[in-house]
Design an enzyme around this catalytic site. Structure first.
Site, PDB file in Angstrom:
ATOM      1  N   ASP A 195       0.796  -1.226   0.000  1.00 28.05           N
ATOM      2  CA  ASP A 195       0.000   0.000   0.000  1.00 28.05           C
ATOM      3  C   ASP A 195       0.828   1.275   0.000  1.00 28.05           C
ATOM      4  OD1 ASP A 195      -2.326  -1.486   0.065  1.00 28.05           O
ATOM      5  OD2 ASP A 195      -2.450  -1.479   2.255  1.00 28.05           O
ATOM      6  N   ARG A 275      -3.642   9.735  14.040  1.00 26.38           N
ATOM      7  CA  ARG A 275      -3.205   8.351  14.278  1.00 26.38           C
ATOM      8  C   ARG A 275      -1.820   8.279  14.923  1.00 26.38           C
ATOM      9  NH1 ARG A 275      -5.339   4.674   9.142  1.00 26.38           N
ATOM     10  NH2 ARG A 275      -7.505   5.400   9.213  1.00 26.38           N
TER      11      ARG A 275
END
Length: 396
Positions: A195, A275
């Site tokens: 990814d 995050r």
């Protein structure tokens, strides 16, 4: 657990639901990085060391006794031994071949089945042609050289155990191609394409990521997913990125409930959005980290994770909409989720919204246990986050 605890019945507060930002490519969104050397600390004399660094940094024989670093981890990743009991393998060639790697390259060492402690002969920038599959019982140790993995696919730690990564700059990572990639000397398999994470930890255990620099990747900087556990993320420098650390694959993947991660002594620098970490199902001990700012939130989660924030130093930005440390990514009730702040320091209007009842201090083994420092000490304890400028025969 040696950290002090007070059992409090905490009141619950309503958290406004923030609209989720679209997936952002940090390699395109942020300005070009300054030279990586500008982020690497100069290792000043009389530095105040945290409990990990005090285990090894003052020793002048670190280069001839590299594998003793494996004794220095704390928290849930304490048992990661990497290549402690293997030979030293030196990377001399920065080139890469995902299918037939040459001896002397990083990939050739990383895929071997036997334990190896991987070092670097000199400064180098390695641009991988596809994701690097790291096998079990490996240490990738960048001390003594300026090592960058950049501008291509980066690191995958999948289905393995006992991996240590130390002193590497990993930035501007791109998605991998759907293609054949070698994972062991005997096995070449079809990969569907990574990814664009800096480090993806997938179905793995006993992993320690220490003193790395991570920035500007297409997806995340560190993902710990698919029932990975026994992980410590420490002494790293994060900057210029959207989604920084993800702990837990999805709200449906309940196998991540076994996940145990320690996030300690990291520097969350400028230009980070969210995050730091974001947690699903599992348990995160977030301790003695420095947060310079966050553009959306710092610590978040969904699917009933347990988060113990201890002795962190939270400096909010001047944006009045980005003062809250926490964010629950859910439309469901979260009042019983155990999210606790203990001895954190909040500056410039930063605040933490707690929830849940009862103790949520980490259940560490005696070997994993450490004493958290006061939050006021964190700027000193994280001063040398990121790769260190280590010189042979001198303390780091």
């Amino acid at each position: 657990m040696a950290t002090l605890t007070t059992l409090l019945v905490l009141s619950c507060f309503l958290v406004p639901t923030l609209a989720s930002a679209p997936n952002r490519d940090s390699t395109k969104e942020f300005n070009a990085l300054s030279p990586i050397s500008s982020y690497i600390p100069k290792s000043p004399e009389n530095v105040v060391m945290n409990t990990i660094d005090s285990c090894w940094r003052a020793k002048t024989d670190w280069a001839s006794n590299r594998q003793s670093l494996a004794d220095c981890a704390i928290g849930f990743g304490k048992d990661a031994i990497g290549g402690k009991f293997g030979d030293i393998y030196e990377v001399t060639d920065p080139s890469d071949d995902p299918v037939n790697p040459k001896p002397g390259t990083l990939r050739y060492g990383a895929i071997q089945t036997q334990p190896l402690w991987i070092t670097f002969a000199n400064d180098m920038v390695i641009t991988l042609k596809n994701e690097l599959m790291v096998n079990s019982y490996k240490t990738i140790d960048g001390r003594g050289a300026n090592v960058e993995i950049a501008n291509g696919p980066c690191i995958t730690i999948q289905g393995v155990g006992h991996v240590i990564m130390h002193g590497i700059s990993i930035h501007d990572c791109k998605p991998g191609q759907a293609a054949m990639v070698r994972s062991t000397p005997e096995h070449v398999g079809y990969r569907e394409g990574s990814d664009g994470d800096a480090i993806s930890i997938f179905a793995s255990s006993n992993v320690w990521i220490d003193h790395c620099f991570l920035a500007r990747c297409t997806d995340g900087l560190i993902d710990v997913i698919h029932a990975s556990t026994a992980v410590t993320i420490s002494n790293n420098y994060f900057t210029q990125h959207d989604k920084v650390i993800l702990l837990g694959h999805s709200d449906e993947y309940s196998a991540d409930r076994i996940m145990r991660v320690t996030v300690a002594f990291n520097r969350f620098g400028s230009g980070l959005v969210e995050r730091m970490p974001r947690v699903r199902f599992g348990y995160a001990h977030v301790v003695n980290n420095r947060y310079d700012e966050w553009l959306m939130y710092a610590i978040g989660g969904s699917a009933d994770p347990t988060i113990f924030s201890e002795g962190n130093y939270f400096m909010a930005s001047n944006d009045s909409a980005a003062k809250q440390v926490t964010k629950r990514e859910t439309s469901e009730k979260w009042n019983n989720w155990k999210w606790r702040s203990f001895r954190d320091e909040f500056l410039n209007g930063a605040y933490f919204v707690p929830s849940g009842y009862g103790s949520c201090t980490p259940i560490y083994s005696p070997a994993q246990t450490f004493i958290a420092a006061e939050a006021s000490m964190v700027p000193l304890l994280t001063l040398n986050a990121g790769p260190l400028n280590c010189v042979v025969d001198k303390a780091c």
